[in-house]
Design a protein around this motif. Sequence first.
Motif, PDB file in Angstrom:
ATOM      1  N   ASP A   1       2.572  -3.329   9.552  1.00 51.59           N
ATOM      2  CA  ASP A   1       1.760  -3.689   8.348  1.00 51.59           C
ATOM      3  C   ASP A   1       1.157  -2.440   7.718  1.00 51.59           C
ATOM      4  O   ASP A   1       0.546  -1.662   7.976  1.00 51.59           O
ATOM      5  CB  ASP A   1       0.299  -4.172   9.241  1.00 51.59           C
ATOM      6  N   GLY A   2       1.928  -2.564   6.416  1.00 51.35           N
ATOM      7  CA  GLY A   2       1.526  -1.230   5.523  1.00 51.35           C
ATOM      8  C   GLY A   2       0.262  -0.908   5.220  1.00 51.35           C
ATOM      9  O   GLY A   2      -0.218   0.005   5.076  1.00 51.35           O
ATOM     10  N   THR A   3      -0.667  -1.958   5.242  1.00 53.17           N
ATOM     11  CA  THR A   3      -2.123  -1.632   5.087  1.00 53.17           C
ATOM     12  C   THR A   3      -2.669  -1.147   6.216  1.00 53.17           C
ATOM     13  O   THR A   3      -3.416   0.033   6.041  1.00 53.17           O
ATOM     14  CB  THR A   3      -2.873  -3.021   4.812  1.00 53.17           C
ATOM     15  N   TRP A   4      -2.370  -1.191   7.298  1.00 53.69           N
ATOM     16  CA  TRP A   4      -2.869  -0.419   8.456  1.00 53.69           C
ATOM     17  C   TRP A   4      -2.369   1.122   8.498  1.00 53.69           C
ATOM     18  O   TRP A   4      -3.183   1.620   8.950  1.00 53.69           O
ATOM     19  CB  TRP A   4      -2.242  -1.312   9.730  1.00 53.69           C
ATOM     20  N   GLY A   5      -0.979   0.998   8.218  1.00 52.66           N
ATOM     21  CA  GLY A   5      -0.525   2.352   8.042  1.00 52.66           C
ATOM     22  C   GLY A   5      -1.353   3.230   6.943  1.00 52.66           C
ATOM     23  O   GLY A   5      -1.700   4.320   7.465  1.00 52.66           O
ATOM     24  N   GLU A   6      -1.667   2.744   6.074  1.00 54.05           N
ATOM     25  CA  GLU A   6      -2.288   3.713   5.011  1.00 54.05           C
ATOM     26  C   GLU A   6      -3.813   3.877   5.464  1.00 54.05           C
ATOM     27  O   GLU A   6      -4.470   4.905   5.044  1.00 54.05           O
ATOM     28  CB  GLU A   6      -2.126   2.880   3.547  1.00 54.05           C
TER      29      GLU A   6
ATOM     30  N   ARG B   1      11.653   4.046  12.839  1.00 56.18           N
ATOM     31  CA  ARG B   1      10.461   3.212  12.113  1.00 56.18           C
ATOM     32  C   ARG B   1       9.999   2.128  12.675  1.00 56.18           C
ATOM     33  O   ARG B   1       8.845   1.485  12.091  1.00 56.18           O
ATOM     34  CB  ARG B   1      10.739   3.392  10.767  1.00 56.18           C
ATOM     35  N   ASP B   2      10.751   1.231  13.501  1.00 47.84           N
ATOM     36  CA  ASP B   2      10.492  -0.164  13.674  1.00 47.84           C
ATOM     37  C   ASP B   2      10.890  -0.423  15.283  1.00 47.84           C
ATOM     38  O   ASP B   2      11.627   0.611  15.722  1.00 47.84           O
ATOM     39  CB  ASP B   2      11.214  -1.261  12.840  1.00 47.84           C
ATOM     40  N   LEU B   3      10.572  -1.477  15.763  1.00 47.04           N
ATOM     41  CA  LEU B   3      10.921  -1.807  17.073  1.00 47.04           C
ATOM     42  C   LEU B   3      12.514  -1.967  17.567  1.00 47.04           C
ATOM     43  O   LEU B   3      12.810  -1.837  18.282  1.00 47.04           O
ATOM     44  CB  LEU B   3      10.273  -3.309  17.563  1.00 47.04           C
TER      45      LEU B   3
END
Length: 241
Positions: free
Chosen positions: A227-232, A187-189
């Motif tokens: 960025d949770g906002t970008w994901g949603e 889920r991450d780098l």
Amino acid sequence: MKRYAKHLGIGVNWTKQELEETTLEGTSFKGFTDSAWMMYEIAKGRVDFVGWPLAINGVPLDIIDDSYGYDFDGTRFINFQAAVEFYQKAESLNKYLVDGLVSLLGQERFSYVLRVARLHPSISKKMADEVLAEITAQEFDRAEILQQPEHLSGQKEVAIESISSVTLGTERVEPEAIAWAMRRDIRDLLGLQQCEDAFFDEHEHLGGVAAFQLYHGLQLYLEARQDGTWGEQHDPNHSLW
């Protein structure tokens, strides 16, 4: 489409801007860059031509069966084999390799077939057999993983057909790369970095450049998802995670 396959292939391999900006030298190349896009547009117009509706005594005849045929990349072919033959001819792909890839991967993964074939346009039969052997082994491993319970395999089952590609700037993140990360719950780098060797080992059959492009796109995607906002709001695969 059979008659104009080579002309239509211009639009597959080039954009209008690329042809205008190309620096190919020589009389024959100059003639190609000057007229290629026009030839493509003429051929595309003929292929896309839609005839007038037919009617008897004012009653329209509904004779088009939209359920018949094979759709790929915005184009409808009479069947899957017609699509295979078109791309093989339009892009001068190695027929032996294309046929072998189709047999292994099927029409549901035709985009992957083309991606591998495009990397080896002038491949010898011996080298083609090596590529096919590598992909056969890869598909065997993939099938085994999908047959194992999740708690034993350490990977969750993800249908690649349900994953959408993602465009970040000028980079396109391919479904294969996203599926690879999802199956391993990366889920991450940091998680990706720890599995970097495994990624390149599993994708070495694509060649160094193509494998790196897949990996780089996945890096950008996982970075954006922090960025949770970008994901949603912008990630079409958000619900699959």
